[in-house]
Write an enzyme that holds these catalytic residues in place. Sequence first.
Site, PDB file in Angstrom:
ATOM      1  N   VAL A  66       0.846  -1.192   0.000  1.00 52.65           N
ATOM      2  CA  VAL A  66       0.000   0.000   0.000  1.00 52.65           C
ATOM      3  C   VAL A  66       0.881   1.241   0.000  1.00 52.65           C
ATOM      4  O   VAL A  66       1.900   1.290   0.700  1.00 52.65           O
ATOM      5  CB  VAL A  66      -0.886   0.029   1.265  1.00 52.65           C
ATOM      6  N   CYS A  67       0.495   2.240  -0.766  1.00 51.23           N
ATOM      7  CA  CYS A  67       1.077   3.572  -0.675  1.00 51.23           C
ATOM      8  C   CYS A  67      -0.051   4.569  -0.884  1.00 51.23           C
ATOM      9  O   CYS A  67      -1.219   4.219  -0.714  1.00 51.23           O
ATOM     10  CB  CYS A  67       2.226   3.767  -1.669  1.00 51.23           C
ATOM     11  N   ARG A  68       0.254   5.773  -1.260  1.00 52.49           N
ATOM     12  CA  ARG A  68      -0.801   6.780  -1.408  1.00 52.49           C
ATOM     13  C   ARG A  68      -1.697   6.474  -2.604  1.00 52.49           C
ATOM     14  O   ARG A  68      -2.901   6.483  -2.511  1.00 52.49           O
ATOM     15  CB  ARG A  68      -0.193   8.173  -1.526  1.00 52.49           C
ATOM     16  N   ILE A  95      -4.055   3.973  -0.664  1.00 55.74           N
ATOM     17  CA  ILE A  95      -4.931   4.339   0.448  1.00 55.74           C
ATOM     18  C   ILE A  95      -5.996   5.329  -0.004  1.00 55.74           C
ATOM     19  O   ILE A  95      -7.075   5.395   0.578  1.00 55.74           O
ATOM     20  CB  ILE A  95      -4.126   4.860   1.663  1.00 55.74           C
TER      21      ILE A  95
END
Length: 191
Positions: A66-68, A95
């Site tokens: 997961v990242c932005r 996210i």
Amino acid sequence: MTDSSSIDVAAARKLVATTPGTRLIDVRTPGEFAAAHIPGSRSVPLDLLRAKSGLTVDHSDPVVLVCRSGARAEEARGLLATAGIDRLVVLEGGIEAWERTGAPVKRGAGKWAMERQVRLTAGSLVLTGILGSLVAPKMKWLAGAIGAGLTYSALSNTCAMARVLSMLPYNRTPEQDGPALLEALTSSAQR
């Protein structure tokens, strides 16, 4: 799921619910993670993964990165594919997509996302270059250099400014360089 290297939010939530060993690994900076993250996810910053070549993985649990928005998680996937993780996927849209669907998010300190920090820094440097050129005409080249850097960043899907900003104390935690962060990804023992 759209392909074997990515997973949408609905499929990720189902995977977490039906496969207890699933690991949600957030590769954003510790500051971004502290501001908002998926409950149950663990922070293993991309910079730490870049610095730790030759990782060994002692589990077969599925790992959702997961990242932005998905770009840093995709880079992490490339780095970790060589560590022997067979069940490794990127959360499509990161996210941001998770939040858009109304999935739960744990909020903490109000630190800015890396993209917002980059926009502030780049904008400030461009403004400084333009205003400074009124006094010293050569300052306009600062604005030009930032524009060229942002163009390259978009074309290469990398960001040197984000890498530099991620090293600032604001974006780090004291334990960032310790083995405890990597343990969330590499060990066979569950939390």
